[in-house]
Design a protein around this motif. Structure first.
Motif, PDB file in Angstrom:
ATOM      1  N   VAL B  53       0.814  -1.220   0.000  1.00  0.00           N
ATOM      2  CA  VAL B  53       0.000   0.000   0.000  1.00  0.00           C
ATOM      3  C   VAL B  53       0.847   1.268   0.000  1.00  0.00           C
ATOM      4  CG1 VAL B  53      -0.390   0.357   2.487  1.00  0.00           C
ATOM      5  CG2 VAL B  53      -2.248   0.790   0.854  1.00  0.00           C
ATOM      6  N   LEU B  56       1.577   2.414  -3.519  1.00  0.00           N
ATOM      7  CA  LEU B  56       0.435   3.078  -4.149  1.00  0.00           C
ATOM      8  C   LEU B  56       0.320   4.516  -3.637  1.00  0.00           C
ATOM      9  CD1 LEU B  56      -2.272   0.226  -3.918  1.00  0.00           C
ATOM     10  CD2 LEU B  56      -0.490   0.576  -5.655  1.00  0.00           C
ATOM     11  N   CYS B  57       0.521   4.680  -2.328  1.00  0.00           N
ATOM     12  CA  CYS B  57       0.427   6.014  -1.719  1.00  0.00           C
ATOM     13  C   CYS B  57       1.473   6.966  -2.280  1.00  0.00           C
ATOM     14  CB  CYS B  57       0.619   5.913  -0.206  1.00  0.00           C
ATOM     15  SG  CYS B  57      -0.753   5.170   0.670  1.00  0.00           S
ATOM     16  N   ILE B  80      -3.156   9.373   6.156  1.00  0.00           N
ATOM     17  CA  ILE B  80      -3.481   8.259   5.260  1.00  0.00           C
ATOM     18  C   ILE B  80      -4.668   7.495   5.833  1.00  0.00           C
ATOM     19  CG2 ILE B  80      -2.675   6.081   4.260  1.00  0.00           C
ATOM     20  CD1 ILE B  80       0.025   7.362   3.878  1.00  0.00           C
ATOM     21  N   THR B  82      -6.700   4.264   5.626  1.00  0.00           N
ATOM     22  CA  THR B  82      -6.634   2.897   5.112  1.00  0.00           C
ATOM     23  C   THR B  82      -6.966   1.902   6.207  1.00  0.00           C
ATOM     24  OG1 THR B  82      -5.297   1.339   3.816  1.00  0.00           O
ATOM     25  CG2 THR B  82      -4.155   2.482   5.614  1.00  0.00           C
ATOM     26  N   ILE B 140      -4.566  10.851   1.808  1.00  0.00           N
ATOM     27  CA  ILE B 140      -4.519   9.760   0.825  1.00  0.00           C
ATOM     28  C   ILE B 140      -5.499   8.681   1.262  1.00  0.00           C
ATOM     29  CG2 ILE B 140      -3.072   8.105  -0.406  1.00  0.00           C
ATOM     30  CD1 ILE B 140      -0.607   9.685   0.400  1.00  0.00           C
ATOM     31  N   ALA B 142      -6.176   4.869   0.583  1.00  0.00           N
ATOM     32  CA  ALA B 142      -5.312   3.819   0.025  1.00  0.00           C
ATOM     33  C   ALA B 142      -5.854   2.447   0.378  1.00  0.00           C
ATOM     34  CB  ALA B 142      -3.903   3.976   0.575  1.00  0.00           C
ATOM     35  N   TYR B 143      -5.760   1.556  -0.587  1.00  0.00           N
ATOM     36  CA  TYR B 143      -6.389   0.242  -0.425  1.00  0.00           C
ATOM     37  C   TYR B 143      -5.568  -0.805  -1.158  1.00  0.00           C
ATOM     38  CZ  TYR B 143     -10.922  -2.049   0.774  1.00  0.00           C
ATOM     39  OH  TYR B 143     -11.942  -2.766   1.355  1.00  0.00           O
ATOM     40  N   ASP B 162      -7.266  -2.937  -5.603  1.00  0.00           N
ATOM     41  CA  ASP B 162      -6.248  -2.049  -5.031  1.00  0.00           C
ATOM     42  C   ASP B 162      -6.171  -0.707  -5.774  1.00  0.00           C
ATOM     43  OD1 ASP B 162      -5.771  -4.373  -3.619  1.00  0.00           O
ATOM     44  OD2 ASP B 162      -3.877  -4.830  -4.609  1.00  0.00           O
ATOM     45  N   ALA B 164      -5.003   3.866  -4.937  1.00  0.00           N
ATOM     46  CA  ALA B 164      -4.803   4.964  -3.977  1.00  0.00           C
ATOM     47  C   ALA B 164      -5.037   6.278  -4.702  1.00  0.00           C
ATOM     48  CB  ALA B 164      -3.385   4.938  -3.404  1.00  0.00           C
ATOM     49  N   ALA B 291      -9.980   4.190  -1.136  1.00  0.00           N
ATOM     50  CA  ALA B 291      -9.446   4.933  -2.282  1.00  0.00           C
ATOM     51  C   ALA B 291     -10.514   5.289  -3.303  1.00  0.00           C
ATOM     52  CB  ALA B 291      -8.359   4.109  -2.976  1.00  0.00           C
TER      53      ALA B 291
END
Lengths: 330, 330
Positions: B53, B56-57, B80, B82, B140, B142-143, B162, B164, B291
């Motif tokens: 993750v 992605l962030c 963040i 998540t 953010i 995010a997943y 998935d 972000a 996300a």
């Protein structure tokens, strides 16, 4: 001007006491002498098999509500600061909201490791100061790190322990001068890989091999420089003093992360202040992470070390490394 | 009066595309027909073995910084949202802070499952509105839920994916009328045990038996009533309309949790508004949790569906169940 004031507080620790002798026996060596002489830890509490972090939160929350003569339905927001959650998902706060019956409270968890409670205190204060929907906000610092300990790891198993403590914050519109005064959050992300629970999330998903290696447990991979916390904590205290417009000696009491009493001593030394201006709880509770700062507040309150009108500072640090500092007038 | 405005944004998804055909083959049955006809999911992205993750962030954050012509060092705070973090502890935000070089940013993670991004948008706005230290705040969503999926569980493996996306929020002191207008957080904690990742934390610590049973994976234990999200989302939209002082038709665009397109359709129906006033991204990205709302915002921005001066609402829900709703003037 709306301000955020502390209305009430409460703490809870598990019943089960583990003395240093337990760890002498577990590890087959004398760890008690070092723990007593160097870090002043004599005993700590751990959850039993049936207990988990939500149980600690509910018990601490109920004490804080009772002290404030408040009902769970009075709460507009519930923030739980923990890096030892009830589940990976959903939030511990949603579970605790339901168990408390805090049906009017929005919820979320904050994870910034052991700086979580101070960060939640800052967040909650911002909700109260900037949004009239928020008149009663509960924050809980909660830690059940015993569940993530490797029983063979001398560096962690002897120090970390369980507990929770809650504040109820309220909106004060009386311009009393009480409540939130200043805050600061800062992070040194270069230390993110030094101490943590590194497997069990997305970087290293849990597998049978991870479990066999105990990689899903708390690890201290590198030892932090002993000067880091005293340097950062004293600097944060000075920064807050400047913003509040006081000298350090005008601060009545400091609540600092209880990871190591020597860091607290060194911080007070740097500030030129006596240890009587701080309260320590690691002696009987070990290191309780995101719960330790409000646990120290509970002890100070119980012992009459703080009173209305006092200027206090909450300064915490935790894995990441993240740091949070908040000044309040009680 | 300081207000919080959206300065820039960016998103990132992993390269690896998984079409419905992949799941037909994996599960040995036709899931593609149901996915296409009932929930309009055709493909999604999953991290590869080396990605997690934080990757992605960082990628989403860099795009948001670039769009805003900003440097990482400009950021005062990084939040963040998540429930699929990089580590259990410390926070994903501390790791990402270091990788971005956002050395001036305080950090914390927010977990309120898939309502996390909207909640972070509310929190960040409160920091900016109530504290002059905060002029640039990155949030953010995010997943990386692919890392928590049981590959044999048809109910989850075909839906979750998935991604972000990041916003940079800034302080506006020009009384332009732009930015944050109103928000609401609410939780129905009675659903906390219906969907989640239940083992691997303190309630059910990871053991070899947990891993053998796949109990450390995402589980849907009870099916949520299909009317729950439309009821809650439309009510939250009406509540925000009332606070902002507008009728629903005066809202230009809605960004809703992308768990099920039928819930979005039913919400728009209840509000008496056309689907052209919302943007959906599940078709090519599956369900990307915390996300998905900023990912939908990115798509709307790219497609010219939103413009300066528009009134938009971000309404999310997630495990817990937690709900968050925020209105902004762009």
């Amino acid at each position: 001007m709306r301000n955020s004031v502390i209305l009430s507080s409460g703490m809870h620790v598990p019943e089960q006491v583990y003395t240093n002798q337990y760890f002498n026996d577990l590890l087959g060596e004398d760890v008690d002498t070092w723990l007593r002489e160097n870090v002043q830890i004599y005993e700590r509490r751990w959850c039993n098999e049936e207990e988990s972090v939500a149980d600690l939160c509910v018990a601490a929350a109920e004490k804080a509500l009772a002290e404030g003569d408040l009902k769970a339905t009075d709460l507009d927001l519930l923030i739980i600061a923990t890096d030892t959650p009830e589940y990976i998902s959903p939030s511990t706060a949603s579970k605790v909201q339901h168990r408390l019956g805090a049906v009017n409270a929005g919820t979320f968890d904050v994870n910034t490791a052991c700086a979580g409670f101070v960060t939640a205190l800052d967040i909650a204060s911002k909700y109260i100061r900037s949004d009239e929907q928020y008149n009663k906000v509960m924050i809980i610092g909660a830690y059940a790190m015993s569940k993530y300990l490797n029983m063979q790891d001398k560096k962690t198993v002897t120090l970390f322990a369980d507990g929770a403590a809650a504040f109820v914050l309220g909106a004060d519109t009386s311009d009393s001068g009480k409540g939130f005064l200043a805050s600061e959050l800062t992070t040194k992300g270069e230390y993110a890989d030094w101490m943590g629970i590194y497997a069990g999330a997305t970087k290293t998903p849990t597998t049978a091999a991870v479990v066999a290696e105990n990689d899903h447990k708390l690890k201290i991979l590198q030892r932090f420089p002993s000067e880091l916390n005293p340097e950062m904590w004293s600097q944060l205290a000075l920064n807050l003093c400047k913003r509040v417009g006081v000298e350090p000696h005008q601060v009545d009491h400091f609540f600092l992360t209880q990871i190591n009493i020597n860091s607290i001593q060194a911080t007070m030394d740097r500030l030129g202040l006596p240890m009587s201006k701080t309260t320590t709880v690691m002696h009987n509770y070990g290191y309780t992470g995101s719960a330790c700062i409000p646990m120290a507040y509970e002890k100070a309150k119980k012992n009459g070390k703080i009173k209305e009108g006092d200027l206090v500072m909450f300064i915490g640090s935790g894995g990441g490394l993240s740091f949070g500092a908040v000044a309040f007038r009680l």
